[in-house]
Write an enzyme that holds these catalytic residues in place. Structure first.
Site, PDB file in Angstrom:
ATOM      1  N   ASP A  77       0.812  -1.214   0.000  1.00 20.52           N
ATOM      2  CA  ASP A  77       0.000   0.000   0.000  1.00 20.52           C
ATOM      3  C   ASP A  77       0.846   1.266   0.000  1.00 20.52           C
ATOM      4  O   ASP A  77       2.026   1.254   0.349  1.00 20.52           O
ATOM      5  CB  ASP A  77      -0.959   0.012   1.193  1.00 20.52           C
ATOM      6  CG  ASP A  77      -0.247  -0.186   2.532  1.00 20.52           C
ATOM      7  OD1 ASP A  77       0.774  -0.901   2.579  1.00 20.52           O
ATOM      8  OD2 ASP A  77      -0.711   0.368   3.549  1.00 20.52           O
ATOM      9  N   GLU A 135      -0.648  -2.002   5.307  1.00 19.00           N
ATOM     10  CA  GLU A 135       0.260  -1.937   6.454  1.00 19.00           C
ATOM     11  C   GLU A 135       0.208  -0.581   7.127  1.00 19.00           C
ATOM     12  O   GLU A 135       0.421  -0.463   8.336  1.00 19.00           O
ATOM     13  CB  GLU A 135       1.699  -2.247   5.998  1.00 19.00           C
ATOM     14  CG  GLU A 135       2.701  -2.340   7.144  1.00 19.00           C
ATOM     15  CD  GLU A 135       3.240  -0.996   7.603  1.00 19.00           C
ATOM     16  OE1 GLU A 135       3.534  -0.857   8.813  1.00 19.00           O
ATOM     17  OE2 GLU A 135       3.353  -0.064   6.775  1.00 19.00           O
TER      18      GLU A 135
END
Length: 391
Positions: A77, A135
């Site tokens: 991400d 995350e």
């Protein structure tokens, strides 16, 4: 043989990283990133699962001989930051960029997957490649992937973070805690608004918030053991609408970082008490939303020792170093609560090339040579673990 294959794949790793850097996606929104990863993995004949714990992707590589199962993890991400770099691979998505190196983590693990898929007959065991979403935002993506079975049958797991504060050509690890628990809080002060020239008729939320910022610093300076690492940071204050209006409300947001479980709860209690007493003194009301985030990342001692062997094999004798404590947080911690393993840092900074900006900075970048170092370290760890545990 494996090293020679990796060397031929390095240009592809760089191309994958730059594509991902141009096309970032925020946490919990990584659908196109996941599709891109899955398509590559399927092209190399791996057993691919998508939709794991959200937008997670896993790929299984069956070795040519019986042995243990090793998991390797990367995060995928990006962050809500405007990319300010002037380069051909700068983010094409306004307000979103890979400012923490997750694009390079993904490209590195793809390079390892392609390399080892060409030599699967040499593997004495199996590998699970874990591409984890989300995350950067709690509750993170690791717990969802674990719930969906990503660690089923896994004997050990390794993760690498490319880290610009460390010089390219180095790798760092340590046994025990290496990254901090990352908690977050939101405090809303509720006062009484009014005219800026008539402060005696108000309860000034900005004044109360200002006292809180100062008072909260006493937690670290006067309420915790100075030998125990601890951070309390207020990162955001929002209040008011005009120069001559005393604001009725103020909102503070911040983070607490600790390694010690008992201290973690003591700091929470102390913070709540300081907010209560400060507001009581000034006649303000308040609410607190305190979220316990990721736990500390705690490396297993046996796998730290394997890191030193693998890092010396991959980077040379001088490349393997003992890490300081890192006050950043990582949901990789949840994997290490389930199976043995370790988390490592590979140097990605290079002052000679102007690659000096910290993580989460609008001009963040990495020395892409670090991806090759990280891939070599991953492969060396796999080879060392399988050599020991397939006998």
């Amino acid at each position: 043989m494996i090293k020679d294959t990796l060397d031929t794949i390095v240009p592809e790793m760089i191309a994958w990283r730059r594509y991902l850097h141009r096309h970032p996606e925020l946490s919990f929104q990584e659908s196109e990133t996941a599709a891109y990863i899955a398509k590559l993995l399927r092209g190399w004949g791996l057993e691919v699962r998508t939709g794991v714990g959200g937008h997670g992707v896993t790929a299984r590589l069956q070795g040519g001989k019986a042995g243990p199962t090793v998991a390797l993890r990367a995060d995928i991400d990006a962050l809500p930051i405007q990319d300010e770099k002037a380069c051909e691979y700068a983010s094409s998505v306004p307000g979103v960029m890979h400012a923490c190196g997750h694009d390079a983590h993904t490209a590195t693990l793809l390079g390892v997957a392609k390399t080892l898929s060409r030599h699967r007959e040499l593997l004495r065991g199996n590998i699970v490649f874990v591409f984890q979403p989300a995350e950067e935002v709690t509750p993170g993506g690791a717990l969802g992937m674990i719930k969906d079975g990503v660690l089923d049958g896994v004997d050990v797991i390794y993760g690498i973070h490319l880290w610009t504060p460390f010089e390219v050509g180095t790798a760092y690890c340590k046994a025990g805690p290496i990254m901090a628990a990352a908690d977050e809080f939101t405090i809303e002060i509720k006062g009484k608004g009014g005219h800026g020239g008539l402060p005696h008729e108000t309860v000034d939320s900005v004044f109360v918030a200002s006292q809180l910022v100062v008072n909260l610093q006493s937690i670290v300076s006067r309420s915790t053991d100075p030998t125990e690492p601890c951070v309390v940071s207020v990162g955001s204050i929002h209040s008011g609408t005009n120069f001559n209006v005393i604001a009725e409300t103020a909102v503070l947001k911040g983070t607490v970082r600790t390694f010690n479980a008992s201290l973690r709860m003591d700091v929470k209690a102390r913070l709540e008490n300081i907010v209560r007493q400060t507001c009581l003194m000034q006649g303000a009301d308040y609410t607190i939303d305190y979220k316990l985030g990721y736990p500390p990342v705690v490396n297993h001692a046996e796998e730290e020792q394997r890191f030193y062997r693998a890092a010396k094999a991959a980077l040379g004798e001088a490349g393997a170093k003992t890490s300081p404590l890192i006050m950043a947080g990582e949901d990789y911690a949840y994997y290490l609560q389930q199976v043995p393993g370790c988390f490592m840092f590979v140097g990605a900074g290079n002052p000679d090339r102007g690659i000096v900006y910290p993580h989460h900075h609008p001009r963040f970048d990495i020395d892409e040579t670090a991806m090759t170092h990280a891939a070599k370290l991953f492969i060396a760890l796999v080879e060392d673990y399988m050599s020991e545990h397939s006998r």
